[in-house]
Design a protein around this motif. Sequence first.
Motif, PDB file in Angstrom:
ATOM      1  N   SER A  58       0.850  -1.190   0.000  1.00 45.68           N
ATOM      2  CA  SER A  58       0.000   0.000   0.000  1.00 45.68           C
ATOM      3  C   SER A  58       0.884   1.238   0.000  1.00 45.68           C
ATOM      4  N   THR A  59       0.268   2.368  -0.216  1.00 45.13           N
ATOM      5  CA  THR A  59       0.997   3.636  -0.178  1.00 45.13           C
ATOM      6  C   THR A  59       0.247   4.616   0.710  1.00 45.13           C
ATOM      7  N   THR A  60       0.978   5.620   1.163  1.00 45.06           N
ATOM      8  CA  THR A  60       0.331   6.761   1.787  1.00 45.06           C
ATOM      9  C   THR A  60       0.443   7.906   0.785  1.00 45.06           C
ATOM     10  N   VAL A  61      -0.560   8.745   0.742  1.00 43.13           N
ATOM     11  CA  VAL A  61      -0.602   9.833  -0.238  1.00 43.13           C
ATOM     12  C   VAL A  61      -0.707  11.161   0.495  1.00 43.13           C
ATOM     13  N   LYS A  62       0.090  12.115   0.052  1.00 37.79           N
ATOM     14  CA  LYS A  62       0.080  13.460   0.631  1.00 37.79           C
ATOM     15  C   LYS A  62       0.137  14.474  -0.501  1.00 37.79           C
ATOM     16  N   ASN A  63      -0.798  15.388  -0.525  1.00 38.08           N
ATOM     17  CA  ASN A  63      -0.867  16.420  -1.564  1.00 38.08           C
ATOM     18  C   ASN A  63      -0.875  15.833  -2.974  1.00 38.08           C
ATOM     19  N   GLY A  64      -1.593  14.719  -3.136  1.00 40.72           N
ATOM     20  CA  GLY A  64      -1.726  14.115  -4.452  1.00 40.72           C
ATOM     21  C   GLY A  64      -0.521  13.338  -4.935  1.00 40.72           C
ATOM     22  N   LYS A  65       0.464  13.116  -4.057  1.00 36.98           N
ATOM     23  CA  LYS A  65       1.663  12.366  -4.437  1.00 36.98           C
ATOM     24  C   LYS A  65       1.929  11.263  -3.417  1.00 36.98           C
ATOM     25  N   ILE A  66       2.593  10.214  -3.872  1.00 32.43           N
ATOM     26  CA  ILE A  66       2.945   9.123  -2.964  1.00 32.43           C
ATOM     27  C   ILE A  66       3.963   9.631  -1.959  1.00 32.43           C
TER      28      ILE A  66
END
Length: 76
Positions: free
Chosen positions: A44-52
């Motif tokens: 899985s990924t975490t996303v911040k401000n539309g980016k990984i």
Amino acid sequence: MAIMKSEQILAESTVSFEDAIKNAVSRFSKTVRGLASANFNNMSTTVKNGKIASYRVNLQMTFEIEPASTGTKKTK
């Protein structure tokens, strides 16, 4: 006959999934002897401000349990 134990862990990297797996194996090997395999269960990924922001992997780490010592002392 070897006795194996399995533990599930979560590892994270800001670089890649592969880096997260390498970090997990390296870190786990520092505290557990006899590491035999690492099987990933989930990514899985975490996303911040539309980016990984980070890459995460759930791993099943399998290692050998060391034989119990007999606890007997030899006397002269």
